[in-house]
Scaffold this motif. Sequence first.
Motif, short mmCIF file in Angstrom:
data_model
loop_
_atom_site.label_atom_id
_atom_site.label_comp_id
_atom_site.label_asym_id
_atom_site.label_seq_id
_atom_site.Cartn_x
_atom_site.Cartn_y
_atom_site.Cartn_z
N THR A 142 0.80 -1.23 0.00
CA THR A 142 0.00 0.00 0.00
C THR A 142 0.83 1.28 0.00
N ASP A 143 2.06 1.21 0.47
CA ASP A 143 2.89 2.42 0.58
C ASP A 143 4.36 2.00 0.43
N GLU A 144 4.79 1.81 -0.82
CA GLU A 144 6.13 1.28 -1.07
C GLU A 144 7.22 2.18 -0.51
N ALA A 145 7.02 3.49 -0.57
CA ALA A 145 8.02 4.41 -0.04
C ALA A 145 8.23 4.20 1.45
N ALA A 146 7.15 3.98 2.18
CA ALA A 146 7.27 3.72 3.62
C ALA A 146 7.97 2.39 3.87
N ALA A 147 7.68 1.39 3.06
CA ALA A 147 8.34 0.09 3.21
C ALA A 147 9.83 0.21 2.96
N ILE A 148 10.20 1.02 1.98
CA ILE A 148 11.62 1.26 1.71
C ILE A 148 12.30 1.88 2.92
N ASP A 149 11.65 2.86 3.53
CA ASP A 149 12.22 3.49 4.73
C ASP A 149 12.36 2.49 5.87
#
Length: 273
Positions: A142-149
């Motif tokens: 749902t939020d790839e950018a957050a998963a990357i962080d």
Amino acid sequence: MLIDVNGSTAYAYTGGAASDTPPRADRPAVVFVHGAQNDHAVWTAQARALAACGHRVLAVDLPGHGRSAGPALATVEAMAAWLLDVLAAGDVGRAVLAGHSMGSLVALEAAHQAPQHVHALALLGSTWPMKVSDTLLETARTDEAAAIDMVNLWSHASIAPAPPGQPRGVWLAGASRQLMRRLSERNPAQLFHTDFVACNTYANGGAAAARVACPTLFVQGRRDVMTPPRSAAALVAAIPHARLVTLDCGHAMMTERPDEVTAALADFVCGAD
């Protein structure tokens, strides 16, 4: 280097070896396989070092990652089959397979599918089962950018000593995050989630490990919270002839401990010649 694999383009970094120093025919090729939401760039230091030692080097981009064409493959088994196709298309008869994290499962499965083509295995930051938390799976969806962080926070050991010779101001986690973000831009089709599901659902690790007969090296990070050494103990034990090297770093060992990872691989590969 671009390789045609079943009508699609596969990319492999060759280590930048000079044309006047071709690989030695008496040394095995070394094939590097990256982990989730990564590409060949994570292996740059190791690929260059082994190429300079006379090995043919292929640091591949898995499909949907970096410069290799096609959608990301949904299973470890499919990635392993693709990797074996790359070896065939690249005229690599037998190779040392070195994989990190998800790439270690791909290397292990490739050795299971075609042991005659695998000279030796190096499994870095590995474990099996390689379970991914429900929270991280859902965040990646749902939020790839957050998963990357999240992954970058967990992959780097903040209290580990800095790599020798690292210039002041270099932010290893920031560089890793930028690579992952770049891959998201090139392939926005939930790449991270696809990779995580492949890790989470891979069920053949036990059977594959039981059949490994070639020389095998495990490299684990003492401060790794993504694939902690205790979680890898069963996999290591399943390959009783394997050698284990433990480094003072986290999961992102190729950037946190580049010289030590390179030395461990070079020593292992030369011993497996």
